[in-house]
Design a protein around this motif. Structure first.
Motif, PDB file in Angstrom:
ATOM      1  N   HIS A 162      33.009  45.839  39.935  1.00 59.88           N
ATOM      2  CA  HIS A 162      33.129  44.436  40.334  1.00 59.88           C
ATOM      3  C   HIS A 162      31.923  43.979  41.157  1.00 59.88           C
ATOM      4  O   HIS A 162      31.542  42.812  41.109  1.00 59.88           O
ATOM      5  N   GLN A 163      31.313  44.892  41.898  1.00 62.01           N
ATOM      6  CA  GLN A 163      30.121  44.553  42.685  1.00 62.01           C
ATOM      7  C   GLN A 163      28.967  44.149  41.777  1.00 62.01           C
ATOM      8  O   GLN A 163      28.135  43.331  42.154  1.00 62.01           O
ATOM      9  N   GLN A 164      28.920  44.735  40.597  1.00 61.12           N
ATOM     10  CA  GLN A 164      27.830  44.458  39.673  1.00 61.12           C
ATOM     11  C   GLN A 164      28.140  43.291  38.749  1.00 61.12           C
ATOM     12  O   GLN A 164      27.248  42.533  38.381  1.00 61.12           O
ATOM     13  N   GLU A 165      29.384  43.173  38.360  1.00 63.76           N
ATOM     14  CA  GLU A 165      29.796  42.144  37.415  1.00 63.76           C
ATOM     15  C   GLU A 165      31.268  41.811  37.682  1.00 63.76           C
ATOM     16  O   GLU A 165      32.116  42.702  37.651  1.00 63.76           O
ATOM     17  N   PRO A 166      31.567  40.553  37.980  1.00 65.52           N
ATOM     18  CA  PRO A 166      32.959  40.200  38.300  1.00 65.52           C
ATOM     19  C   PRO A 166      33.943  40.614  37.202  1.00 65.52           C
ATOM     20  O   PRO A 166      33.675  40.445  36.015  1.00 65.52           O
ATOM     21  N   LEU A 167      35.041  41.193  37.630  1.00 65.60           N
ATOM     22  CA  LEU A 167      36.076  41.633  36.697  1.00 65.60           C
ATOM     23  C   LEU A 167      37.030  40.492  36.369  1.00 65.60           C
ATOM     24  O   LEU A 167      37.137  39.520  37.112  1.00 65.60           O
ATOM     25  N   LEU A 168      37.739  40.652  35.301  1.00 70.35           N
ATOM     26  CA  LEU A 168      38.810  39.719  34.969  1.00 70.35           C
ATOM     27  C   LEU A 168      39.908  39.841  36.025  1.00 70.35           C
ATOM     28  O   LEU A 168      40.099  40.912  36.614  1.00 70.35           O
ATOM     29  N   LEU A 169      40.627  38.772  36.233  1.00 71.58           N
ATOM     30  CA  LEU A 169      41.696  38.762  37.232  1.00 71.58           C
ATOM     31  C   LEU A 169      42.698  39.885  36.983  1.00 71.58           C
ATOM     32  O   LEU A 169      43.138  40.557  37.922  1.00 71.58           O
ATOM     33  N   ALA A 170      43.051  40.115  35.726  1.00 76.33           N
ATOM     34  CA  ALA A 170      44.020  41.172  35.397  1.00 76.33           C
ATOM     35  C   ALA A 170      43.488  42.549  35.794  1.00 76.33           C
ATOM     36  O   ALA A 170      44.248  43.388  36.300  1.00 76.33           O
ATOM     37  N   ASP A 171      42.214  42.795  35.589  1.00 75.22           N
ATOM     38  CA  ASP A 171      41.619  44.081  35.963  1.00 75.22           C
ATOM     39  C   ASP A 171      41.573  44.246  37.478  1.00 75.22           C
ATOM     40  O   ASP A 171      41.813  45.334  38.000  1.00 75.22           O
ATOM     41  N   LYS A 172      41.272  43.167  38.177  1.00 81.45           N
ATOM     42  CA  LYS A 172      41.274  43.215  39.641  1.00 81.45           C
ATOM     43  C   LYS A 172      42.672  43.544  40.152  1.00 81.45           C
ATOM     44  O   LYS A 172      42.836  44.387  41.032  1.00 81.45           O
ATOM     45  N   GLN A 173      43.670  42.887  39.584  1.00 82.95           N
ATOM     46  CA  GLN A 173      45.045  43.118  40.028  1.00 82.95           C
ATOM     47  C   GLN A 173      45.486  44.544  39.714  1.00 82.95           C
ATOM     48  O   GLN A 173      46.161  45.181  40.514  1.00 82.95           O
ATOM     49  N   THR A 174      45.081  45.047  38.572  1.00 87.00           N
ATOM     50  CA  THR A 174      45.397  46.429  38.215  1.00 87.00           C
ATOM     51  C   THR A 174      44.791  47.390  39.229  1.00 87.00           C
ATOM     52  O   THR A 174      45.465  48.301  39.721  1.00 87.00           O
ATOM     53  N   ALA A 175      43.535  47.192  39.558  1.00 88.68           N
ATOM     54  CA  ALA A 175      42.863  48.060  40.535  1.00 88.68           C
ATOM     55  C   ALA A 175      43.539  47.977  41.898  1.00 88.68           C
ATOM     56  O   ALA A 175      43.751  49.005  42.551  1.00 88.68           O
ATOM     57  N   LEU A 176      43.877  46.784  42.319  1.00 84.57           N
ATOM     58  CA  LEU A 176      44.573  46.618  43.601  1.00 84.57           C
ATOM     59  C   LEU A 176      45.924  47.329  43.576  1.00 84.57           C
ATOM     60  O   LEU A 176      46.300  47.991  44.562  1.00 84.57           O
ATOM     61  N   ASN A 177      46.648  47.194  42.484  1.00 80.14           N
ATOM     62  CA  ASN A 177      47.954  47.849  42.369  1.00 80.14           C
ATOM     63  C   ASN A 177      47.823  49.366  42.413  1.00 80.14           C
ATOM     64  O   ASN A 177      48.602  50.045  43.088  1.00 80.14           O
ATOM     65  N   TRP A 178      46.835  49.901  41.685  1.00 85.15           N
ATOM     66  CA  TRP A 178      46.635  51.354  41.688  1.00 85.15           C
ATOM     67  C   TRP A 178      46.249  51.855  43.078  1.00 85.15           C
ATOM     68  O   TRP A 178      46.752  52.879  43.531  1.00 85.15           O
ATOM     69  N   ALA A 179      45.349  51.138  43.735  1.00 86.36           N
ATOM     70  CA  ALA A 179      44.909  51.548  45.074  1.00 86.36           C
ATOM     71  C   ALA A 179      46.079  51.493  46.061  1.00 86.36           C
ATOM     72  O   ALA A 179      46.247  52.395  46.888  1.00 86.36           O
ATOM     73  N   GLU A 180      46.880  50.460  45.949  1.00 85.65           N
ATOM     74  CA  GLU A 180      48.031  50.337  46.849  1.00 85.65           C
ATOM     75  C   GLU A 180      49.070  51.420  46.581  1.00 85.65           C
ATOM     76  O   GLU A 180      49.653  51.981  47.516  1.00 85.65           O
ATOM     77  N   GLU A 181      49.282  51.728  45.312  1.00 83.65           N
ATOM     78  CA  GLU A 181      50.228  52.796  44.958  1.00 83.65           C
ATOM     79  C   GLU A 181      49.795  54.123  45.570  1.00 83.65           C
ATOM     80  O   GLU A 181      50.607  54.854  46.157  1.00 83.65           O
ATOM     81  N   ALA A 182      48.516  54.440  45.447  1.00 78.48           N
ATOM     82  CA  ALA A 182      47.995  55.682  46.025  1.00 78.48           C
ATOM     83  C   ALA A 182      48.091  55.659  47.547  1.00 78.48           C
ATOM     84  O   ALA A 182      48.488  56.642  48.179  1.00 78.48           O
ATOM     85  N   TYR A 183      47.752  54.526  48.138  1.00 83.39           N
ATOM     86  CA  TYR A 183      47.803  54.377  49.592  1.00 83.39           C
ATOM     87  C   TYR A 183      49.216  54.598  50.119  1.00 83.39           C
ATOM     88  O   TYR A 183      49.416  55.255  51.142  1.00 83.39           O
ATOM     89  N   LYS A 184      50.192  54.082  49.424  1.00 90.25           N
ATOM     90  CA  LYS A 184      51.586  54.231  49.860  1.00 90.25           C
ATOM     91  C   LYS A 184      52.063  55.674  49.761  1.00 90.25           C
ATOM     92  O   LYS A 184      53.016  56.055  50.431  1.00 90.25           O
ATOM     93  N   LYS A 185      51.404  56.474  48.945  1.00 90.58           N
ATOM     94  CA  LYS A 185      51.762  57.889  48.815  1.00 90.58           C
ATOM     95  C   LYS A 185      51.142  58.733  49.932  1.00 90.58           C
ATOM     96  O   LYS A 185      51.572  59.858  50.172  1.00 90.58           O
ATOM     97  N   TYR A 186      50.124  58.188  50.602  1.00 90.62           N
ATOM     98  CA  TYR A 186      49.456  58.952  51.653  1.00 90.62           C
ATOM     99  C   TYR A 186      50.473  59.374  52.715  1.00 90.62           C
ATOM    100  O   TYR A 186      51.264  58.563  53.195  1.00 90.62           O
TER     101      TYR A 186
END
Length: 99
Positions: A18-42
């Protein structure tokens, strides 16, 4: 655990991309969801889920996708709270860089 690590790594990759080329909204949301899922498992008391990288990725992804001033300020507040915790001394420099 492998599934969580994979999602965590992909979320990080999406944020870098995303830093190099803006992602589609759906891809951004997917990444946020995955990161949050992992974070909640910490959990610092459970082997395998005690990796501060799960927290580091979550913050990195949120910071890269923050669009409004309010979102950026919220992420900064989260980072400042994490920096002060002893369990995250190993990722302190990375957290500070994300600020």
């Amino acid at each position: 655990m492998e599934r969580i690590c994979a999602k965590n790594n992909l979320a990080y990759y999406y944020a870098l991309k995303h830093q190099q080329e803006p992602l589609l909204l759906a891809d951004k949301q997917t990444a946020l969801n995955w990161a949050e899922e992992a974070y909640k498992k910490y959990d610092k008391t459970i082997k395998g889920f005690d990796d501060p990288e799960l927290v580091e990725t979550y913050i990195f992804v949120k910071a890269r996708f923050a669009e409004t001033k309010e979102e950026r300020n919220k992420v900064r507040g989260e980072i400042q709270n994490l920096i002060g915790r002893d369990e995250f001394l190993g990722i302190k420099k990375s957290l500070e860089a994300t600020l």
